[in-house]
Design a protein around this motif. Structure first.
Motif, PDB file in Angstrom:
ATOM      1  N   TYR A  32     -82.565 -84.430  35.482  1.00 49.74           N
ATOM      2  CA  TYR A  32     -83.985 -84.762  35.555  1.00 49.74           C
ATOM      3  C   TYR A  32     -84.187 -86.136  34.938  1.00 49.74           C
ATOM      4  O   TYR A  32     -83.471 -86.510  34.012  1.00 49.74           O
TER       5      TYR A  32
ATOM      6  N   GLU B  93     -90.639 -84.132  33.757  1.00 47.04           N
ATOM      7  CA  GLU B  93     -90.241 -83.711  35.105  1.00 47.04           C
ATOM      8  C   GLU B  93     -89.437 -82.421  35.053  1.00 47.04           C
ATOM      9  O   GLU B  93     -89.582 -81.558  35.929  1.00 47.04           O
ATOM     10  N   ALA B  94     -88.628 -82.237  34.038  1.00 48.10           N
ATOM     11  CA  ALA B  94     -87.869 -80.991  33.890  1.00 48.10           C
ATOM     12  C   ALA B  94     -88.825 -79.811  33.705  1.00 48.10           C
ATOM     13  O   ALA B  94     -88.653 -78.755  34.330  1.00 48.10           O
TER      14      ALA B  94
ATOM     15  N   ALA C 261     -90.650 -79.041  36.926  1.00 48.55           N
ATOM     16  CA  ALA C 261     -89.766 -78.314  37.839  1.00 48.55           C
ATOM     17  C   ALA C 261     -89.704 -76.833  37.461  1.00 48.55           C
ATOM     18  O   ALA C 261     -89.727 -75.960  38.333  1.00 48.55           O
TER      19      ALA C 261
END
Length: 57
Positions: free
Chosen positions: A25, A30-31, A34
């Motif tokens: 990532y 963003e991780a 997700a």
């Protein structure tokens, strides 16, 4: 996009950081996005009425 503040155990943040460091990532945000997308997709696809169990650590 809205900002959300949450508390996550240190060991989980460290695991997320490792995923960022290895390039899985681009960053923590963003991780986590997700992970939320995966959770929402799982919830939409779930056909049972049994509640998901969460554990407070």
């Amino acid at each position: 996009m809205e900002r959300v503040t949450l508390r996550i155990p240190e060991q989980q943040i460290e695991a997320v950081e490792r995923m960022v460091e290895t390039g899985k990532y681009p960053n923590r945000s963003e991780a986590i996005r997700a992970a939320v997308r995966d959770m929402l997709e799982e919830d939409r696809g779930e056909q049972t009425n049994s509640p998901r169990t969460y554990v407070k650590v």
